[in-house]
Design an enzyme around this catalytic site. Structure first.
Site, PDB file in Angstrom:
ATOM      1  N   LEU A  93      47.966 118.431 -13.121  1.00  0.00           N
ATOM      2  CA  LEU A  93      47.662 117.174 -12.417  1.00  0.00           C
ATOM      3  C   LEU A  93      48.421 115.984 -13.002  1.00  0.00           C
ATOM      4  O   LEU A  93      48.332 115.699 -14.191  1.00  0.00           O
ATOM      5  CB  LEU A  93      46.150 116.904 -12.504  1.00  0.00           C
ATOM      6  CG  LEU A  93      45.678 115.623 -11.791  1.00  0.00           C
ATOM      7  CD1 LEU A  93      45.902 115.712 -10.297  1.00  0.00           C
ATOM      8  CD2 LEU A  93      44.236 115.325 -12.128  1.00  0.00           C
ATOM      9  N   ASP A  94      49.135 115.287 -12.152  1.00  0.00           N
ATOM     10  CA  ASP A  94      49.837 114.045 -12.522  1.00  0.00           C
ATOM     11  C   ASP A  94      50.782 114.240 -13.704  1.00  0.00           C
ATOM     12  O   ASP A  94      51.061 113.303 -14.453  1.00  0.00           O
ATOM     13  CB  ASP A  94      48.827 112.924 -12.857  1.00  0.00           C
ATOM     14  CG  ASP A  94      47.968 112.564 -11.663  1.00  0.00           C
ATOM     15  OD1 ASP A  94      48.416 112.777 -10.529  1.00  0.00           O
ATOM     16  OD2 ASP A  94      46.846 112.079 -11.866  1.00  0.00           O
ATOM     17  N   ASP A  95      51.284 115.467 -13.846  1.00  0.00           N
ATOM     18  CA  ASP A  95      52.106 115.738 -15.017  1.00  0.00           C
ATOM     19  C   ASP A  95      53.513 116.216 -14.662  1.00  0.00           C
ATOM     20  O   ASP A  95      54.286 116.590 -15.536  1.00  0.00           O
ATOM     21  CB  ASP A  95      51.401 116.780 -15.898  1.00  0.00           C
ATOM     22  CG  ASP A  95      52.027 116.853 -17.268  1.00  0.00           C
ATOM     23  OD1 ASP A  95      52.290 115.777 -17.843  1.00  0.00           O
ATOM     24  OD2 ASP A  95      52.289 117.972 -17.743  1.00  0.00           O
TER      25      ASP A  95
ATOM     26  N   GLY B 173      44.623 110.845 -13.241  1.00  0.00           N
ATOM     27  CA  GLY B 173      43.411 111.224 -12.531  1.00  0.00           C
ATOM     28  C   GLY B 173      42.905 110.171 -11.570  1.00  0.00           C
ATOM     29  O   GLY B 173      43.661 109.334 -11.098  1.00  0.00           O
TER      30      GLY B 173
ATOM     31  N   HIS C 133      51.541 108.392  -7.616  1.00  0.00           N
ATOM     32  CA  HIS C 133      50.286 108.166  -8.343  1.00  0.00           C
ATOM     33  C   HIS C 133      50.199 106.679  -8.655  1.00  0.00           C
ATOM     34  O   HIS C 133      51.173 106.076  -9.097  1.00  0.00           O
ATOM     35  CB  HIS C 133      50.252 108.987  -9.640  1.00  0.00           C
ATOM     36  CG  HIS C 133      48.953 108.833 -10.390  1.00  0.00           C
ATOM     37  ND1 HIS C 133      47.788 109.412  -9.949  1.00  0.00           N
ATOM     38  CD2 HIS C 133      48.637 108.155 -11.518  1.00  0.00           C
ATOM     39  CE1 HIS C 133      46.802 109.090 -10.787  1.00  0.00           C
ATOM     40  NE2 HIS C 133      47.297 108.331 -11.740  1.00  0.00           N
TER      41      HIS C 133
END
Lengths: 282, 282, 282, 282
Positions: free
Chosen positions: A225-227, A199, A190
């Protein structure tokens, strides 16, 4: 280097764990080349990675006896021979810098894996795939066809015997169903210093916030998401002179390095996940 | 945190070393809080650091039994109780930034030591010494009086029971005779990225060479100038805009951090020297 | 160095701005020692910082003529003589590392200011204030007395002729009314890599998220918590071995450096705010 | 972005230089997008870089008038249109990571140049050259044939109209005669933090010295080995765990980044050499 074996352990912490493992290895005559352990005192957990030379070592017999010991100590464990190179699929869209980087590293012997397949929703990566002799799967994805596309992807991954999926700037979000098939076996990059700028369009968000450093993060993909558990992060300094396009350009180099390090560590069996965090043995 | 013990070992590498040490500790009921080992395959050496809780642990009995094992395995070893805070003397001249930094860190509990004495060839540091309640020894040094001054210094260090000497920008070179009294127990900070710019005025040399990063290095002092085992290094970016005085200013922050880290690690018994290098357990 | 003047300008961008300013300075015989400019093309803004020697320069006459030019070009501008050292108040609670750092830097000549007063809601900093000869104001703050305390603070700051307020780990949130009195003249250090981990206990939050780098941020204080224009940021690498207390310890060094750099740049008139961002001329 | 022009100036410092250049540009209606200047007070030199939009700008007329002004002010100067992409030759031996990196960056638009030719004393790079559509010249070099090989290289570079030579881990030393043909137009990457570890096998030397950071340096090539003006440097942290092969692996990433940054800056006309140093405008 000659071939080695790696044992990865996580279990509830208790006295004597190192002594037990080390003594068993000693009994089998293991020539240990590297060993490391870690305790999370708060969580009461123990983590260990041992690597030893396989030359003249009876891995099958050791594995059988270790299994018994592990069961008694409630261990989760993995036993790998480093010569069994994992099979990696790379997913990519139109930005190719991470893909170029991974393909060259694999060819140069920096990544202990084979790369049998590249999956993309675009065709930009096809010449590179051909140059490196990797099968290229063009699977377009639209809102309506996502489920169908993922089924096709999963079928092809399964057929290719894939152990690890690497999202090298793949601009599609994978469904929870897909993610479930590869727990802690999908690595994403990311383009922000997570948890900042989760995001879409993180470089734009960083530019508008006026930060003085931008970052990139490689992590295991989970349903959120992205976690997922963070594997590696890095940052680079920017100034008021840098416009969004400069951030994008500077960010690319970080994306390459944090992703390739994460992939290399995964392939060398250096990473253990627990909760939403990682232990990365160096 | 409760009190812990640290065992530091270096010896010729052979199979079963971890098993032996871990098993003995287990037999004495040690609750290990951290353990790390390292092998230098080229040199055939093994290094280990283990830290465990002393609560209810019979250190004397363990030490006696360990001594026998160690002799059989040709081990060099040190056994420390972390509650025995080493006694540190700081040598300083006229630049006080490292001294201020060390005194505040000690006061804030970051450095596990006492600082009974500050030695200086100038008097600039005297008010700080007084503020922190440390004895201040003003021992002027000139070319003619160096030997005499060192004898006085050694006498006072001995009287104060000093375990570690820290040269916090002390602008005098210690004689080999002095150094011999404190083997691997004198830490210096040199204001360059060693081995670049050995000797005097390294910031001026860096400026004239036109480097783009400047560095600082903390190391154990040996008889050879700026050539002892390196403990820690760091760098900071400079540009064509930076004049020599800017280098000096930017360098100060690095000097503080590389010196204070080296001192902290030494005090936590994390460093082993071998040849002209260090193992620093993290 | 001899005395210099600094001119800071921001205005709508248009052709000929550099030519106008440079020509006027040339006409007055200015010996420019440093000049820098920046354009934000997206926002259509122009920023400039010029520094020149005051030796034999008629600053009053120049200022008068420049004022006319500036009005015609819709410029915001500041004209400073570097020998007019700003007066700084430091606010602190119980963590003293930033305070120690700032006081020593000021004494060593790294910060071009005087520090007439230290304000605290605790008494821990009093000995340091006394040692450095700075007035110490103990103004306790509780939920009920906050407004009254701030009025007392403002009265004392005004009386001391304070130009800049530095929050050196001051653990109280200032009211919007207070902030309004010192627009872009209150600098805070937040112990995270903003905008990640806004608010209280950022090291704990970073630990639980499992990040691999922790950060610190210095910024101007605005009415919105931890959301003001960022001046400087830095990060340090951590690993799974680091517990929350290790993060706190490693973070301290960053807090000191990002805060002291921000204060130094402000005092050297290197910073211009626009929107929620800063231009920092180097 | 539309096309821009870049003017690079260095000359003896005197009052009014910025005013003169800025006023002339203003008279020609230049829309300046970036300007920066630097003075070396010790050497009494002035350096300037201005970039402006070419849209509707009469570059020929400006150039003629500027030439007259420049002669009167003893200026060295270069005037470039950014749309005239320089022609770059890459020299490489058997390590291909820098070559792969440069080729992909050029293709992705990060490097404002064409790469008409790759020169190598080995054939390993030939498939990459073919993939990227670059002519590949295999010119073997031995002690006896060096002069002959260099003559062949120079002939081919001349024929290809090469503006810049990039040594991307080219393992041969160029003769002073060769270097003289391309003054400040040959960029090399050395795999150490210069001036430490000049010459062959710097990673081995770094390993044996026991440094805690390793570096890489890009610089212009001069007749003196590894002693030319430094353009960029970077370092990466290593530990006692890293063997020579780890240093080599970690070093590769730095080599790529310091070399590609140097090449990009040269191509954007950001670098001025003076004495043995560089000004790099950012």
């Amino acid at each position: 280097m000659s071939d080695t074996a790696v044992l990865l352990i996580d279990c509830p912490d208790r006295k004597g764990l190192v002594a037990s493992v080390a003594s068993l290895l000693y009994r089998y005559g293991a020539n240990i080349v590297h060993a490391d352990q870690h305790q999370d005192h708060e969580a009461g957990l123990f983590f260990m990675r041992v690597e030893w030379a396989l030359d003249g070592f009876d891995l099958a017999a050791f594995g059988a006896e270790f299994q018994t010991m592990a069961a008694g100590l409630s261990m989760h464990w993995q036993l790998h021979s480093m010569s069994d190179a994992p099979r990696v699929a790379i997913f990519v869209s139109q930005y190719l810098h991470c893909l170029v980087d991974l393909l060259h590293r694999q060819q140069a012997g920096e990544l202990l894996c084979s790369i049998p397949v590249i999956v993309s929703n675009h065709t930009d990566a096809e010449p590179l795939a051909r140059f490196y002799g990797v099968e290229f799967l063009h699977i377009p994805v639209s809102r309506d066809t996502r489920q169908q596309a993922e089924e096709e992807q999963l079928r092809r991954l399964s057929k290719a015997g894939i152990d690890l999926v690497v999202l090298a700037r793949y601009m599609q979000i994978l469904s929870p169903e897909f993610v479930r098939q590869y727990p802690a076996r999908i690595i994403n990059v990311h383009h922000s210093f997570l948890p900042a700028f989760i995001g879409a369009r993180p470089y734009h968000a960083a530019f508008h916030r006026g930060v003085k450093l931008i970052g990139a993060t490689s992590h295991y993909v989970t349903a959120a998401l992205d976690d997922g558990p963070i594997i590696e992060q890095d940052v680079v300094r920017i100034s008021h002179r840098d416009q969004v396009e400069d951030l994008i350009k500077k960010g690319r180099d970080m994306e390459k390095s944090v992703l390739s390090r994460a992939v290399a560590w995964h392939l060398e069996h250096r990473i253990l996940c627990y909760g939403n965090k990682t232990v990365v043995f160096d």
